[in-house]
Design a protein around this motif. Structure first.
Motif, PDB file in Angstrom:
ATOM      1  N   ALA A   1     -73.039 -23.398  33.475  1.00 22.30           N
ATOM      2  CA  ALA A   1     -73.679 -22.186  33.428  1.00 22.30           C
ATOM      3  C   ALA A   1     -73.779 -21.329  34.544  1.00 22.30           C
ATOM      4  O   ALA A   1     -73.627 -20.540  34.699  1.00 22.30           O
ATOM      5  N   ALA A   2     -74.236 -22.513  35.928  1.00 19.63           N
ATOM      6  CA  ALA A   2     -74.369 -21.678  37.208  1.00 19.63           C
ATOM      7  C   ALA A   2     -72.820 -20.950  37.436  1.00 19.63           C
ATOM      8  O   ALA A   2     -72.862 -20.312  38.476  1.00 19.63           O
ATOM      9  N   GLU A   3     -71.733 -21.810  37.531  1.00 15.91           N
ATOM     10  CA  GLU A   3     -70.791 -21.793  38.232  1.00 15.91           C
ATOM     11  C   GLU A   3     -69.848 -20.324  37.500  1.00 15.91           C
ATOM     12  O   GLU A   3     -69.332 -19.618  37.368  1.00 15.91           O
ATOM     13  N   VAL A   4     -70.271 -20.787  35.736  1.00 16.97           N
ATOM     14  CA  VAL A   4     -69.560 -18.882  35.064  1.00 16.97           C
ATOM     15  C   VAL A   4     -70.086 -18.022  35.544  1.00 16.97           C
ATOM     16  O   VAL A   4     -69.525 -17.221  35.826  1.00 16.97           O
ATOM     17  N   PHE A   5     -71.759 -17.884  35.856  1.00 20.68           N
ATOM     18  CA  PHE A   5     -72.260 -17.252  35.740  1.00 20.68           C
ATOM     19  C   PHE A   5     -71.999 -16.759  37.937  1.00 20.68           C
ATOM     20  O   PHE A   5     -71.754 -15.407  37.864  1.00 20.68           O
TER      21      PHE A   5
ATOM     22  N   ASP B   1     -68.542 -17.268  38.922  1.00 22.98           N
ATOM     23  CA  ASP B   1     -67.131 -16.864  38.798  1.00 22.98           C
ATOM     24  C   ASP B   1     -66.941 -15.740  38.279  1.00 22.98           C
ATOM     25  O   ASP B   1     -66.395 -14.777  38.179  1.00 22.98           O
ATOM     26  N   ARG B   2     -66.993 -15.855  37.153  1.00 18.58           N
ATOM     27  CA  ARG B   2     -67.273 -14.570  36.324  1.00 18.58           C
ATOM     28  C   ARG B   2     -68.723 -14.432  35.539  1.00 18.58           C
ATOM     29  O   ARG B   2     -68.762 -14.362  34.078  1.00 18.58           O
ATOM     30  N   PRO B   3     -69.820 -13.432  36.397  1.00 17.47           N
ATOM     31  CA  PRO B   3     -70.871 -13.114  35.925  1.00 17.47           C
ATOM     32  C   PRO B   3     -70.780 -11.642  34.780  1.00 17.47           C
ATOM     33  O   PRO B   3     -71.584 -11.311  33.686  1.00 17.47           O
ATOM     34  N   ASP B   4     -69.238 -11.047  34.642  1.00 15.53           N
ATOM     35  CA  ASP B   4     -69.032  -9.947  33.119  1.00 15.53           C
ATOM     36  C   ASP B   4     -69.104 -10.402  32.127  1.00 15.53           C
ATOM     37  O   ASP B   4     -69.368 -10.138  31.056  1.00 15.53           O
ATOM     38  N   VAL B   5     -68.216 -11.882  31.688  1.00 13.29           N
ATOM     39  CA  VAL B   5     -68.443 -12.605  31.311  1.00 13.29           C
ATOM     40  C   VAL B   5     -69.882 -13.262  30.860  1.00 13.29           C
ATOM     41  O   VAL B   5     -70.087 -13.413  29.245  1.00 13.29           O
ATOM     42  N   ALA B   6     -70.365 -13.707  31.295  1.00 17.22           N
ATOM     43  CA  ALA B   6     -71.618 -14.196  31.356  1.00 17.22           C
ATOM     44  C   ALA B   6     -72.520 -14.072  30.565  1.00 17.22           C
ATOM     45  O   ALA B   6     -73.174 -14.199  30.178  1.00 17.22           O
TER      46      ALA B   6
END
Length: 75
Positions: free
Chosen positions: A39-43, A45-50
């Motif tokens: 989850a931290a990686e997604v936030f 890399d892609r905060p708009d998607v997260a």
């Protein structure tokens, strides 16, 4: 976080049973630490998607898991 990092597509409207099964399966496969790490990686890399996905996951989990969590507090 388990639903957030699961393979479940955000476009699906999972029923409560499917949410619980997805959370259980993801936790079994990854464990809680890996769920938080992903989850931290997604936030990062892609905060708009997260943001959209975390809101989706929270809404479904609140509906599907809240009854069992409140019952646990009564014990």
């Amino acid at each position: 976080m388990a639903l957030f990092v699961s393979e479940a597509p955000k476009t699906s409207d999972l029923d409560d049973k499917a949410v619980r099964e997805t959370v259980d399966r993801t936790l079994e496969q990854l464990g809680p630490d890996e769920c938080y790490a992903r989850a931290a990686e997604v936030f990062g890399d892609r905060p708009d998607v997260a943001l959209d996905r975390i809101q989706w996951a929270r809404e479904l989990c609140a509906r599907a898991l809240a009854p069992s969590l409140s019952g646990a507090a009564d014990r």
